[in-house]
Design a protein around this motif. Structure first.
Motif, mmCIF file in Angstrom:
data_model
loop_
_atom_site.group_PDB
_atom_site.id
_atom_site.type_symbol
_atom_site.label_atom_id
_atom_site.label_comp_id
_atom_site.label_asym_id
_atom_site.label_seq_id
_atom_site.Cartn_x
_atom_site.Cartn_y
_atom_site.Cartn_z
ATOM 1 N N PHE A 70 0.859 -1.186 0.000
ATOM 2 C CA PHE A 70 0.000 0.000 0.000
ATOM 3 C C PHE A 70 0.890 1.230 0.000
ATOM 4 N N PHE A 71 0.802 2.001 -1.085
ATOM 5 C CA PHE A 71 1.566 3.238 -1.201
ATOM 6 C C PHE A 71 0.744 4.343 -0.538
ATOM 7 N N SER A 72 1.118 4.690 0.687
ATOM 8 C CA SER A 72 0.298 5.575 1.515
ATOM 9 C C SER A 72 0.392 7.043 1.122
ATOM 10 N N LYS A 73 1.334 7.405 0.251
ATOM 11 C CA LYS A 73 1.524 8.803 -0.128
ATOM 12 C C LYS A 73 1.252 9.055 -1.615
ATOM 13 N N ALA A 74 0.557 8.162 -2.275
ATOM 14 C CA ALA A 74 0.287 8.326 -3.701
ATOM 15 C C ALA A 74 -0.644 9.508 -3.949
ATOM 16 N N GLU A 344 -4.944 13.042 -3.015
ATOM 17 C CA GLU A 344 -4.448 11.717 -2.649
ATOM 18 C C GLU A 344 -5.337 10.635 -3.257
ATOM 19 N N ILE A 345 -4.709 9.546 -3.692
ATOM 20 C CA ILE A 345 -5.459 8.449 -4.308
ATOM 21 C C ILE A 345 -4.956 7.110 -3.772
ATOM 22 N N PRO A 346 -5.795 6.086 -3.869
ATOM 23 C CA PRO A 346 -5.323 4.741 -3.539
ATOM 24 C C PRO A 346 -4.273 4.273 -4.547
ATOM 25 N N PHE A 347 -3.303 3.530 -4.075
ATOM 26 C CA PHE A 347 -2.387 2.812 -4.975
ATOM 27 C C PHE A 347 -1.893 1.588 -4.221
ATOM 28 N N ILE A 348 -2.441 0.449 -4.611
ATOM 29 C CA ILE A 348 -2.140 -0.830 -3.981
ATOM 30 C C ILE A 348 -1.617 -1.766 -5.058
ATOM 31 N N VAL A 349 -0.491 -2.410 -4.798
ATOM 32 C CA VAL A 349 0.088 -3.377 -5.729
ATOM 33 C C VAL A 349 0.152 -4.727 -5.016
ATOM 34 N N HIS A 350 -0.574 -5.687 -5.541
ATOM 35 C CA HIS A 350 -0.749 -6.993 -4.907
ATOM 36 C C HIS A 350 -0.053 -8.064 -5.743
ATOM 37 N N THR A 359 3.427 -1.283 4.078
ATOM 38 C CA THR A 359 2.998 0.072 3.739
ATOM 39 C C THR A 359 4.229 0.858 3.345
ATOM 40 N N GLU A 360 4.167 1.508 2.207
ATOM 41 C CA GLU A 360 5.322 2.214 1.626
ATOM 42 C C GLU A 360 4.998 3.698 1.523
ATOM 43 N N ASP A 361 5.839 4.550 2.130
ATOM 44 C CA ASP A 361 5.575 5.993 2.136
ATOM 45 C C ASP A 361 6.337 6.759 1.058
ATOM 46 N N LEU A 362 6.764 6.072 0.012
ATOM 47 C CA LEU A 362 7.424 6.725 -1.114
ATOM 48 C C LEU A 362 6.516 7.806 -1.701
ATOM 49 N N LEU A 363 7.080 8.963 -2.016
ATOM 50 C CA LEU A 363 6.310 10.042 -2.650
ATOM 51 C C LEU A 363 6.181 9.744 -4.147
ATOM 52 N N ILE A 364 5.368 8.756 -4.447
ATOM 53 C CA ILE A 364 5.227 8.283 -5.822
ATOM 54 C C ILE A 364 4.197 9.129 -6.563
ATOM 55 N N SER A 365 4.424 9.328 -7.863
ATOM 56 C CA SER A 365 3.543 10.106 -8.723
ATOM 57 C C SER A 365 3.026 9.225 -9.852
ATOM 58 N N VAL A 366 1.954 9.652 -10.510
ATOM 59 C CA VAL A 366 1.318 8.814 -11.523
ATOM 60 C C VAL A 366 2.269 8.440 -12.671
ATOM 61 N N PRO A 367 3.114 9.346 -13.193
ATOM 62 C CA PRO A 367 4.033 8.920 -14.251
ATOM 63 C C PRO A 367 5.010 7.829 -13.823
ATOM 64 N N ASP A 368 5.148 7.606 -12.523
ATOM 65 C CA ASP A 368 6.025 6.542 -12.031
ATOM 66 C C ASP A 368 5.376 5.162 -12.117
ATOM 67 N N TYR A 369 4.059 5.106 -12.262
ATOM 68 C CA TYR A 369 3.377 3.805 -12.223
ATOM 69 C C TYR A 369 3.854 2.893 -13.347
ATOM 70 N N MET A 370 3.883 3.416 -14.557
ATOM 71 C CA MET A 370 4.254 2.610 -15.716
ATOM 72 C C MET A 370 5.655 2.013 -15.562
ATOM 73 N N PRO A 371 6.692 2.814 -15.344
ATOM 74 C CA PRO A 371 8.030 2.223 -15.229
ATOM 75 C C PRO A 371 8.174 1.317 -14.000
ATOM 76 N N THR A 372 7.525 1.668 -12.893
ATOM 77 C CA THR A 372 7.647 0.857 -11.673
ATOM 78 C C THR A 372 7.013 -0.516 -11.872
ATOM 79 N N LEU A 373 5.850 -0.556 -12.500
ATOM 80 C CA LEU A 373 5.200 -1.845 -12.741
ATOM 81 C C LEU A 373 5.930 -2.651 -13.814
#
Length: 484
Positions: A70-74, A344-350, A359-373
């Motif tokens: 769970f990315f708590s800071k998305a 703030e939005i949900p971002f859960i990776v299962h 629970t991960e408090d990384l300050l992740i942004s939407v453009p990071d989703y594609m490369p991270t996944l």
């Protein structure tokens, strides 16, 4: 020395095999993971049931979070439907991909739509052996342009050549007919619309379950699949939700249900940005929560199908949202502001097969989703060099990454990209500057640690802090080549 190198080699192999946090390498026989990326429109972070904030019941999403990361800071860097989708698909921020605001006909002439030449998330997956499917709201095409004064067109058919590799298609551009939704199917022409008399999340879950079963060859059995599901509810109109979900809130006062201390039941006329429709619409809050409960139930049906087919363990399930919903907080409705309920939005990776829950408090942004996944899927070497997001997949394995110190807030219009609002959030503060049509600026600064509901604007109290935030924003925007 020979003995030393042999011992060292043995030790390194030991770590690779037995270290539970070491990033796994794919063997030649290991199957590529499937991907199910779910994002619900206007689903705010406080409506994650396990957080015990909103009065919702979300056991299926809660279980994904319990077993996943769970990315708590998305945040949604531009909390609006089309810009989120543009960032998700391209790994770029709005000024770079051109999807600066919601796609509709008065903005098409400014290039406000997903371009055919972009290399998207789905393009990369398809080029690496995936069958790709899209179900639900697309909202990334530019309808035929209209001139000022003409009726705006919001919905648009997406021709197959513009679908960026999605070979299964059960989608629409944008509409808010939750109880009588319509769709274009894979081979349908522009004038061939299928209308359904059923709540859209229920129907779409049915379509996805059929897709997973693949009895009609909706996908290539020999390939892994990547399914993107954009659920429109709990987007407005909130009232369009089945009665069975509404029953839980019968007889309950909406003012009692809206339990956040920053909720105001009259419009906030002082803020220079935001939708002030609380007086007319806030009574619908119970229906919003009912929609959240219904969405969770339909997600649970899809998850159960993955389990029944024995492909659950090898499927990465993601739950997110394109933006949140103010629902009376700060005296505002809906989205497109920097306040937490919208931003703030949900971002859960299962993916328990490979990634331990946390629970991960990384300050992740939407453009990071594609490369991270893509990194998590073993495709980091296929990440396009043109993207602006970062691959943070090492956080899944507790490996060190260069952690960002802030997240962009952006709000603008395609006809004038230098207009609107800019800001950022760091570990302590949320800062935003609104520029009106005359160029006058209005400043908003909140200490999120001491004031988590952002009830006190600190701007003007500490001049040194004000200057520091202004300087940081200027540097941030220059780095992004923002004309603002």
């Amino acid at each position: 020395m020979k003995g030393f190198y042999s011992a060292s080699l043995f030790f390194m192999l030991f770590l690779v095999v037995f270290d539970g946090f070491a990033q796994p390498s794919k063997s030649k026989t290991e199957k590529q993971p499937n991907l199910v990326f779910i994002f619900a429109d206007q689903y705010r972070r406080p409506s994650l049931g396990f957080l015990n904030e909103d009065p919702v019941v979300t056991p299926n999403i809660d279980q994904l979070a319990k077993e996943g990361v769970f990315f708590s800071k998305a945040v949604a860097n531009h909390p609006l439907c089309s810009p989120y989708r543009g960032m998700l698909m391209t790994g770029k921020y709005p000024l770079s991909n051109g999807v600066i605001a919601n796609c509709q006909s008065s903005r098409t002439e400014f290039g406000n739509y997903l371009k055919k030449e972009e290399i998207t998330f789905s393009d990369v997956l398809v080029n690496n052996g995936y069958s790709a499917a899209y179900v639900g709201k697309w909202h990334l095409d530019g309808p035929k342009p209209t001139k000022p004064g003409e009726k705006m067109i919001w919905d648009a058919w997406c021709p197959p050549e513009n679908r960026h590799g999605f070979t299964f298609w059960h989608a629409y551009g944008t509409h808010n007919s939750h109880n009588t939704p319509y769709y274009w199917t894979t081979n349908a022409k522009e004038n061939e619309i299928t209308t359904i008399k059923e709540w859209s999340p229920i129907h779409e879950a049915d379509v996805i379950i059929d897709y997973l079963k693949n009895q009609n060859n909706q996908r290539a059995n020999s390939k892994p699949f990547a399914l993107f599901w954009s659920i429109n509810p709990p987007h407005t109109p909130f009232t369009q939700v089945p009665d069975k979900y509404k029953k839980q809130y019968e007889g309950r006062d909406y003012k009692e249900l809206l339990n956040r201390p920053n909720v105001q039941f009259t419009n906030n006329k002082e803020l220079k940005r935001g939708d002030r429709g609380v007086d007319a619409r806030l009574y619908q809050a119970p229906d919003y929560f009912a929609s959240v409960n219904g969405v969770d139930e339909q997600i649970g049906r899809v998850v159960q199908q993955l389990k029944d087919m024995g492909i659950y363990d090898n499927t990465i399930i993601v739950f997110s949202a394109d933006h949140g919903e103010m629902l009376g907080s700060q005296g505002l409705m809906h989205k497109n502001v920097w306040f937490r309920e919208s931003y703030e939005i949900p971002f859960i990776v299962h993916y328990p097969k490979k990634v331990k829950p946390k629970t991960e408090d990384l300050l992740i942004s939407v453009p990071d989703y594609m490369p991270t996944l893509l990194g998590l899927m073993g495709l980091s070497h296929q990440i396009p060099k043109t993207i602006e997001g970062k691959d943070f997949s090492n956080v899944f394995y507790n490996k060190s990454v260069i952690r960002p110190d802030k997240q962009l807030y952006f709000g603008s219009e395609p006809e004038n990209p230098s207009s609107g609002t800019r800001g950022f959030r760091n570990a302590d503060y949320t800062f935003a500057v609104v520029k009106d049509e005359k160029g006058s600026k209005f400043y908003y600064l909140y200490n999120d640690k001491k004031d988590p509901y952002q009830m006190t604007n600190l701007w003007g109290i500490d001049k040194d802090l004000d200057k520091k935030m202004e300087r940081e924003l200027e540097v941030f925007l220059r780095q992004m080549k923002d004309p603002w």
